[in-house]
Scaffold this motif. Structure first.
Motif, PDB file in Angstrom:
ATOM      1  N   SER A 295       0.845  -1.190   0.000  1.00  0.00           N
ATOM      2  CA  SER A 295       0.000   0.000   0.000  1.00  0.00           C
ATOM      3  C   SER A 295       0.881   1.240   0.000  1.00  0.00           C
ATOM      4  N   GLU A 296       0.278   2.372  -0.272  1.00  0.00           N
ATOM      5  CA  GLU A 296       1.000   3.639  -0.250  1.00  0.00           C
ATOM      6  C   GLU A 296       1.423   3.998   1.171  1.00  0.00           C
ATOM      7  N   GLU A 297       0.615   3.626   2.163  1.00  0.00           N
ATOM      8  CA  GLU A 297       0.880   4.026   3.538  1.00  0.00           C
ATOM      9  C   GLU A 297       1.791   3.059   4.277  1.00  0.00           C
ATOM     10  N   GLY A 298       1.707   1.765   3.966  1.00  0.00           N
ATOM     11  CA  GLY A 298       2.440   0.768   4.719  1.00  0.00           C
ATOM     12  C   GLY A 298       1.757   0.461   6.033  1.00  0.00           C
ATOM     13  N   SER A 299       2.413  -0.335   6.875  1.00  0.00           N
ATOM     14  CA  SER A 299       1.852  -0.709   8.180  1.00  0.00           C
ATOM     15  C   SER A 299       3.001  -0.926   9.151  1.00  0.00           C
ATOM     16  N   GLN A 300       2.669  -1.351  10.346  1.00  0.00           N
ATOM     17  CA  GLN A 300       3.689  -1.527  11.378  1.00  0.00           C
ATOM     18  C   GLN A 300       4.750  -2.537  10.958  1.00  0.00           C
ATOM     19  N   ASN A 301       4.320  -3.614  10.336  1.00  0.00           N
ATOM     20  CA  ASN A 301       5.256  -4.664   9.939  1.00  0.00           C
ATOM     21  C   ASN A 301       5.607  -4.624   8.448  1.00  0.00           C
ATOM     22  N   HIS A 302       5.043  -3.648   7.736  1.00  0.00           N
ATOM     23  CA  HIS A 302       5.204  -3.667   6.285  1.00  0.00           C
ATOM     24  C   HIS A 302       5.474  -2.251   5.785  1.00  0.00           C
ATOM     25  N   PRO A 303       6.592  -2.029   5.074  1.00  0.00           N
ATOM     26  CA  PRO A 303       6.903  -0.682   4.585  1.00  0.00           C
ATOM     27  C   PRO A 303       5.940  -0.245   3.491  1.00  0.00           C
ATOM     28  N   SER A 304       5.974   1.028   3.168  1.00  0.00           N
ATOM     29  CA  SER A 304       5.141   1.563   2.090  1.00  0.00           C
ATOM     30  C   SER A 304       5.696   1.125   0.747  1.00  0.00           C
ATOM     31  N   ILE A 305       4.882   1.243  -0.293  1.00  0.00           N
ATOM     32  CA  ILE A 305       5.325   0.859  -1.624  1.00  0.00           C
ATOM     33  C   ILE A 305       6.530   1.700  -2.064  1.00  0.00           C
ATOM     34  N   LYS A 306       6.560   2.972  -1.690  1.00  0.00           N
ATOM     35  CA  LYS A 306       7.699   3.825  -2.031  1.00  0.00           C
ATOM     36  C   LYS A 306       8.979   3.313  -1.387  1.00  0.00           C
ATOM     37  N   GLU A 307       8.887   2.905  -0.115  1.00  0.00           N
ATOM     38  CA  GLU A 307      10.058   2.379   0.585  1.00  0.00           C
ATOM     39  C   GLU A 307      10.508   1.051  -0.017  1.00  0.00           C
ATOM     40  N   ILE A 308       9.548   0.225  -0.423  1.00  0.00           N
ATOM     41  CA  ILE A 308       9.896  -1.053  -1.052  1.00  0.00           C
ATOM     42  C   ILE A 308      10.612  -0.812  -2.378  1.00  0.00           C
ATOM     43  N   ALA A 309      10.065   0.086  -3.198  1.00  0.00           N
ATOM     44  CA  ALA A 309      10.678   0.387  -4.492  1.00  0.00           C
ATOM     45  C   ALA A 309      12.095   0.915  -4.313  1.00  0.00           C
ATOM     46  N   GLN A 310      12.274   1.817  -3.371  1.00  0.00           N
ATOM     47  CA  GLN A 310      13.607   2.356  -3.119  1.00  0.00           C
ATOM     48  C   GLN A 310      14.547   1.264  -2.612  1.00  0.00           C
ATOM     49  N   GLY A 311      14.032   0.364  -1.779  1.00  0.00           N
ATOM     50  CA  GLY A 311      14.844  -0.748  -1.298  1.00  0.00           C
ATOM     51  C   GLY A 311      15.291  -1.658  -2.417  1.00  0.00           C
ATOM     52  N   PHE A 312      14.430  -1.841  -3.411  1.00  0.00           N
ATOM     53  CA  PHE A 312      14.787  -2.655  -4.566  1.00  0.00           C
ATOM     54  C   PHE A 312      15.711  -1.909  -5.532  1.00  0.00           C
ATOM     55  N   GLY A 313      15.759  -0.569  -5.416  1.00  0.00           N
ATOM     56  CA  GLY A 313      16.630   0.218  -6.272  1.00  0.00           C
ATOM     57  C   GLY A 313      15.932   0.923  -7.414  1.00  0.00           C
ATOM     58  N   PHE A 314      14.615   1.179  -7.282  1.00  0.00           N
ATOM     59  CA  PHE A 314      13.849   1.799  -8.372  1.00  0.00           C
ATOM     60  C   PHE A 314      13.214   3.105  -7.900  1.00  0.00           C
TER      61      PHE A 314
END
Length: 331
Positions: free
Chosen positions: A82-101
């Motif tokens: 999701s765009e917001e994320g949750s306590q145990n799950h980062p936001s989609i933006k954070e995931i994309a940045q973590g993957f390098g995109f």
């Protein structure tokens, strides 16, 4: 149908080679199609992608070092993102940045990531239809179950693909269907059995996914979904399309796939949480090729195909229950 299409594409490839001979240094395009399993969750922990749980490395550690070589990344099974994320799950933006995109578009159980801006062409959720750098990407996730009308769903997908026939287009994702081009790789009597899964003799492992009951009560592998898609489009399965050398050779059509099976990985042995309890081979099922990167003729005219393969290895075995599938082009 397949042979005539392949002959036509061989002539197309030869024309492209002559047109591009003597041109400047080629531009590279690499794409990766990847079912990441349960949105990146590790088993039932509810914590996103913890280091060490998906032995021998987590999803981010697997993808991030490769991101500089991947122009477009198509991901399946992202329903918890999701765009917001949750306590145990980062936001989609954070995931994309973590993957390098830098860029992403989140659909329904799908996500497209890219280094260049993504222009969404149709807001359908599934498939995602978007354009990046002049190429249309149709990222799809089809049902994992087998049913008599499944081919109708693939006809709908084919009709959508046909709308972009004159634009360079790649269709990618987990299509959850086996290809008739791979027919020789499968043993129908073993995989379908008598219509039920028998863990003792390890028969019927494909019944729920890729088998249909015939009029006589026997079960056989169902190739009609992928057959419907391929027969109603000009798509080419790149696993059967061999790119020649840049300056002299025409591309060749292979009789057998150059791609390994894409599912399952060894993760299901490591975690023991996949499929029927105590299923065949521990916690496994028979392997299949159900992930695809398909190109239309316009794409093969637009860029020179180089290679496509299922990416297997130590980290891939621990990052998901699917292996990713890559395809690379030059221009």
């Amino acid at each position: 149908k397949y042979k005539s299409q392949m002959l036509r594409l061989t002539l197309v490839a030869a024309t492209v080679v002559l047109a591009q001979a003597g041109s400047a240094a080629p531009e590279r395009l690499s794409v990766l199609s990847y079912n990441i399993m349960d949105s990146g969750f590790a088993d039932q922990s509810g914590i996103y992608d913890p280091v060490g749980d998906r032995v021998p490395g987590n999803l981010t550690n697997f993808l991030q070092p490769q991101s500089q070589f991947i122009d477009v990344l198509g991901l399946v099974e992202t329903s918890a993102w999701s765009e917001e994320g949750s306590q145990n799950h980062p936001s989609i933006k954070e995931i994309a940045q973590g993957f390098g995109f830098e860029n992403y578009h989140l659909g329904s159980n799908l996500c497209l990531m890219a280094h260049e801006p993504i222009e969404v062409l149709e807001e359908s959720g599934n498939p995602i239809i978007a354009q990046v750098g002049g190429v249309v990407y149709i990222l799809a996730a089809m049902s994992a179950n087998s049913y008599p009308t499944k081919k109708d769903d693939f006809l709908v997908l084919a009709e959508k693909v046909a709308e972009y026939q004159h634009t360079p287009t790649l269709v990618m994702g987990d299509l959850n269907a086996i290809s008739p081009l791979d027919r020789a790789r499968y043993n129908s009597s073993l995989l379908c059995g008598n219509g039920t899964y028998n863990p003792d003799d390890q028969t019927g492992e494909y019944v729920a996914n890729f088998c249909l009951e015939g009029e006589d009560g026997s079960y056989d592998l169902d190739f009609t979904p992928m057959e419907t898609l391929m027969n109603n489009t000009d798509l080419v399965d790149l696993c059967f399309y061999s790119g020649g050398f840049w300056d002299i050779d025409t591309d060749m059509i292979q009789e057998s796939s150059m791609c390994a099976f894409s599912n399952p990985t060894l993760l299901i042995h490591m975690t023991g949480s996949y499929g029927s309890p105590g299923g065949s081979h521990g916690h496994s099922h028979a392997q299949a090729k159900i992930d695809y990167v398909l190109a239309n003729v316009a794409m093969l005219e637009h860029m020179r195909f180089r290679h496509s393969t299922v990416v297997r290895g130590f980290q891939a075995d621990g990052a998901s229950d699917h292996y990713p599938l890559e395809a690379t082009f030059l221009r």
